[in-house]
Design a protein around this motif. Structure first.
Motif, mmCIF file in Angstrom:
data_model
loop_
_atom_site.group_PDB
_atom_site.id
_atom_site.type_symbol
_atom_site.label_atom_id
_atom_site.label_comp_id
_atom_site.label_asym_id
_atom_site.label_seq_id
_atom_site.Cartn_x
_atom_site.Cartn_y
_atom_site.Cartn_z
ATOM 1 N N PRO A 65 -16.580 34.032 27.540
ATOM 2 C CA PRO A 65 -14.731 33.475 26.549
ATOM 3 C C PRO A 65 -14.459 34.302 25.348
ATOM 4 O O PRO A 65 -13.252 33.867 25.531
ATOM 5 N N GLY A 66 -15.173 33.502 25.306
ATOM 6 C CA GLY A 66 -14.683 34.129 23.036
ATOM 7 C C GLY A 66 -14.345 35.789 23.102
ATOM 8 O O GLY A 66 -13.151 35.734 22.505
ATOM 9 N N ASP A 67 -14.301 36.861 23.966
ATOM 10 C CA ASP A 67 -14.124 38.282 23.546
ATOM 11 C C ASP A 67 -13.082 37.773 24.768
ATOM 12 O O ASP A 67 -12.178 38.817 24.705
ATOM 13 N N ILE A 68 -13.331 37.638 25.951
ATOM 14 C CA ILE A 68 -11.483 37.464 26.869
ATOM 15 C C ILE A 68 -10.758 37.150 25.734
ATOM 16 O O ILE A 68 -9.614 37.407 26.147
ATOM 17 N N GLU A 69 -11.156 35.862 25.240
ATOM 18 C CA GLU A 69 -9.510 35.349 24.394
ATOM 19 C C GLU A 69 -9.251 36.386 23.212
ATOM 20 O O GLU A 69 -8.229 36.215 22.919
ATOM 21 N N ARG A 70 -10.109 37.064 22.800
ATOM 22 C CA ARG A 70 -10.429 37.760 21.452
ATOM 23 C C ARG A 70 -9.416 38.807 21.889
ATOM 24 O O ARG A 70 -7.770 39.257 21.279
ATOM 25 N N LEU A 71 -9.786 39.192 23.091
ATOM 26 C CA LEU A 71 -9.113 40.699 23.816
ATOM 27 C C LEU A 71 -7.754 40.106 24.539
ATOM 28 O O LEU A 71 -6.814 40.950 24.177
ATOM 29 N N ARG A 72 -6.995 38.451 24.931
ATOM 30 C CA ARG A 72 -6.101 38.695 25.109
ATOM 31 C C ARG A 72 -5.083 38.643 24.114
ATOM 32 O O ARG A 72 -3.939 38.593 23.935
ATOM 33 N N MET A 73 -5.390 37.951 23.051
ATOM 34 C CA MET A 73 -4.567 37.707 22.324
ATOM 35 C C MET A 73 -4.181 39.350 21.737
ATOM 36 O O MET A 73 -3.105 39.121 20.768
ATOM 37 N N THR A 74 -5.446 40.190 21.348
ATOM 38 C CA THR A 74 -5.159 41.578 20.677
ATOM 39 C C THR A 74 -3.865 42.142 22.111
ATOM 40 O O THR A 74 -2.980 42.730 21.342
ATOM 41 N N ALA A 75 -3.564 41.696 23.246
ATOM 42 C CA ALA A 75 -2.287 42.257 24.184
ATOM 43 C C ALA A 75 -1.496 41.531 23.700
ATOM 44 O O ALA A 75 -0.695 42.549 23.423
ATOM 45 N N ILE A 76 -1.490 40.761 23.502
ATOM 46 C CA ILE A 76 -0.411 39.889 23.326
ATOM 47 C C ILE A 76 -0.192 40.341 22.177
ATOM 48 O O ILE A 76 1.414 40.573 21.807
ATOM 49 N N GLU A 77 -0.502 40.565 21.037
ATOM 50 C CA GLU A 77 0.077 40.776 19.168
ATOM 51 C C GLU A 77 0.510 42.163 19.872
ATOM 52 O O GLU A 77 1.450 42.531 18.989
ATOM 53 N N LEU A 78 0.086 42.905 20.207
ATOM 54 C CA LEU A 78 0.588 43.982 20.675
ATOM 55 C C LEU A 78 1.444 44.830 20.948
ATOM 56 O O LEU A 78 2.453 45.401 21.211
ATOM 57 N N ALA A 79 1.766 43.709 21.813
ATOM 58 C CA ALA A 79 3.021 44.106 23.775
ATOM 59 C C ALA A 79 4.603 43.368 22.396
ATOM 60 O O ALA A 79 5.104 43.208 22.738
ATOM 61 N N SER A 80 3.559 42.321 21.843
ATOM 62 C CA SER A 80 4.999 41.490 21.367
ATOM 63 C C SER A 80 5.623 42.605 19.576
ATOM 64 O O SER A 80 7.011 42.313 19.600
ATOM 65 N N THR A 81 4.323 43.126 18.787
ATOM 66 C CA THR A 81 4.597 43.622 18.046
ATOM 67 C C THR A 81 5.749 45.005 18.199
ATOM 68 O O THR A 81 6.747 45.253 17.787
ATOM 69 N N GLU A 82 6.053 46.069 19.392
ATOM 70 C CA GLU A 82 6.101 46.988 20.005
ATOM 71 C C GLU A 82 7.714 46.158 20.739
ATOM 72 O O GLU A 82 8.304 47.668 20.819
ATOM 73 N N GLY A 83 7.098 45.069 21.443
ATOM 74 C CA GLY A 83 8.389 44.739 21.670
ATOM 75 C C GLY A 83 9.401 44.774 20.476
ATOM 76 O O GLY A 83 10.670 44.292 20.588
ATOM 77 N N PHE A 84 9.499 44.375 19.728
ATOM 78 C CA PHE A 84 9.856 43.458 18.634
ATOM 79 C C PHE A 84 10.332 45.101 18.177
ATOM 80 O O PHE A 84 11.527 44.829 17.587
ATOM 81 N N ALA A 85 9.703 46.113 17.814
ATOM 82 C CA ALA A 85 9.455 47.745 16.746
ATOM 83 C C ALA A 85 10.849 48.116 17.548
ATOM 84 O O ALA A 85 11.594 48.565 16.842
ATOM 85 N N ARG A 86 10.455 48.178 18.700
ATOM 86 C CA ARG A 86 12.082 48.896 19.899
ATOM 87 C C ARG A 86 12.288 47.891 20.302
ATOM 88 O O ARG A 86 13.668 47.279 20.348
ATOM 89 N N SER A 87 12.266 47.347 21.499
ATOM 90 C CA SER A 87 12.709 46.752 23.170
ATOM 91 C C SER A 87 11.133 46.261 23.759
ATOM 92 O O SER A 87 10.632 46.759 23.672
ATOM 93 N N ALA A 88 11.919 45.405 24.657
ATOM 94 C CA ALA A 88 10.728 45.008 25.202
ATOM 95 C C ALA A 88 10.782 45.659 26.709
ATOM 96 O O ALA A 88 9.427 45.920 27.430
ATOM 97 N N HIS A 89 12.118 46.515 26.372
ATOM 98 C CA HIS A 89 11.526 47.790 27.785
ATOM 99 C C HIS A 89 10.562 49.213 27.225
ATOM 100 O O HIS A 89 10.054 49.357 28.190
ATOM 101 N N ASP A 90 10.415 48.593 26.337
ATOM 102 C CA ASP A 90 9.692 50.115 25.830
ATOM 103 C C ASP A 90 8.393 49.632 25.857
ATOM 104 O O ASP A 90 7.273 50.149 25.490
ATOM 105 N N VAL A 91 7.450 48.289 26.119
ATOM 106 C CA VAL A 91 6.185 47.845 26.081
ATOM 107 C C VAL A 91 5.922 47.958 27.493
ATOM 108 O O VAL A 91 6.459 48.386 28.577
#
Length: 259
Positions: A65-91
């Motif tokens: 569960p600890g590793d899953i949570e780390r990877l989940r948060m990483t995925a959310i942060e990466l996707a959110s950063t991409e969406g903010f820097a470009r657009s949701a369609h670019d994710v």
């Protein structure tokens, strides 16, 4: 000095064996296309295994569960950063997995003096404007398996993960024989639950060398339904709201199996 490469190869083999042992017995997860979008399904007695990542992308996982949570948060942060820097369609799930998550998992796995990620991930991305849905399995060593459509592989409208290769292969073979793409949610739930049951039987060693009959699969499924919680979620094409993700509560899903 000459022995060092061989020691590294041996260490990698030992790490692989260790991680596979840690993942063995993990509750399988099935994701498949149905008429209104994508369904993700599993059964468990403990922690959450299915998550929303971003807009039209969902993630499910087995492992620590600890590793899953780390990877989940990483995925959310990466996707959110991409969406903010470009657009949701670019994710894009392919970009997220190929350029970010896969290299990180590979690096952690091959650094033999550090801990590897004890996790196996399954992502699903709802296609836009008629584009096909994408199912992507990402393993602890960074390897990627998608649902085909390239290099001569037939396109498949599903993805699965489990604690063993044998269970994964059986679940995939089972889903290849099912016509669920145009089915309603109730039918899709039954197909996903049967695929889960087949994978769970294989992990427990109950199925032997022969593929179990449908009656045996349904019996095993119903036995587990009696003492396990259902976890399911959908990514809906036409949800009527900006958010495609919707969690399905156990009380909403269970009546489909009590006919």
């Amino acid at each position: 000095m000459i022995e060092e490469p061989y020691r590294w190869v041996e260490a990698i083999a030992n790490r692989r064996e260790y991680v596979e042992h840690q993942l063995s017995g993990g509750s399988p997860i099935a994701a498949l296309t149905y008429r209104d979008g994508i369904l993700l399904f599993t059964m468990s007695r403990e922690r959450q295994k299915i998550f929303e990542v971003y807009d039209r992308i969902a993630m499910s996982a087995i492992g620590h569960p600890g590793d899953i949570e780390r990877l989940r948060m990483t995925a959310i942060e990466l996707a959110s950063t991409e969406g903010f820097a470009r657009s949701a369609h670019d994710v894009s799930l392919r970009r997220l997995a190929t350029y970010s998550l896969s290299p990180a998992l590979k690096a952690a796995f091959e650094q033999i003096y550090g801990p590897p990620y004890l996790s196996r991930l399954l992502f699903a991305e709802l296609g836009r404007a008629g584009a096909p849905n994408l199912f992507l399995r990402l393993d602890y060593d960074g390897s990627i398996h998608t649902n085909g459509g390239t290099f001569g592989r037939a396109f498949e409208e599903f993805g699965v993960i489990s604690g063993s290769n044998a269970a994964t292969e059986r679940m995939e073979e089972f889903l290849r024989g099912k016509k669920h793409v145009n089915s309603d949610l109730g039918t899709a739930l039954e197909v996903a639950a049967d695929a889960w049951a087949l994978g769970h039987m294989t992990e427990e060693g109950d199925s032997g060398k022969d593929v179990p009959s449908h009656a045996d699969i349904v019996r095993h499924r119903n036995e587990r339904l009696a003492d396990a919680a259902i976890e399911a979620a959908v990514l809906e094409k036409d949800s009527g709201v900006p958010q495609a993700w919707r969690s399905l509560h156990d009380a909403e899903v269970r009546p489909h199996f009590q006919k």
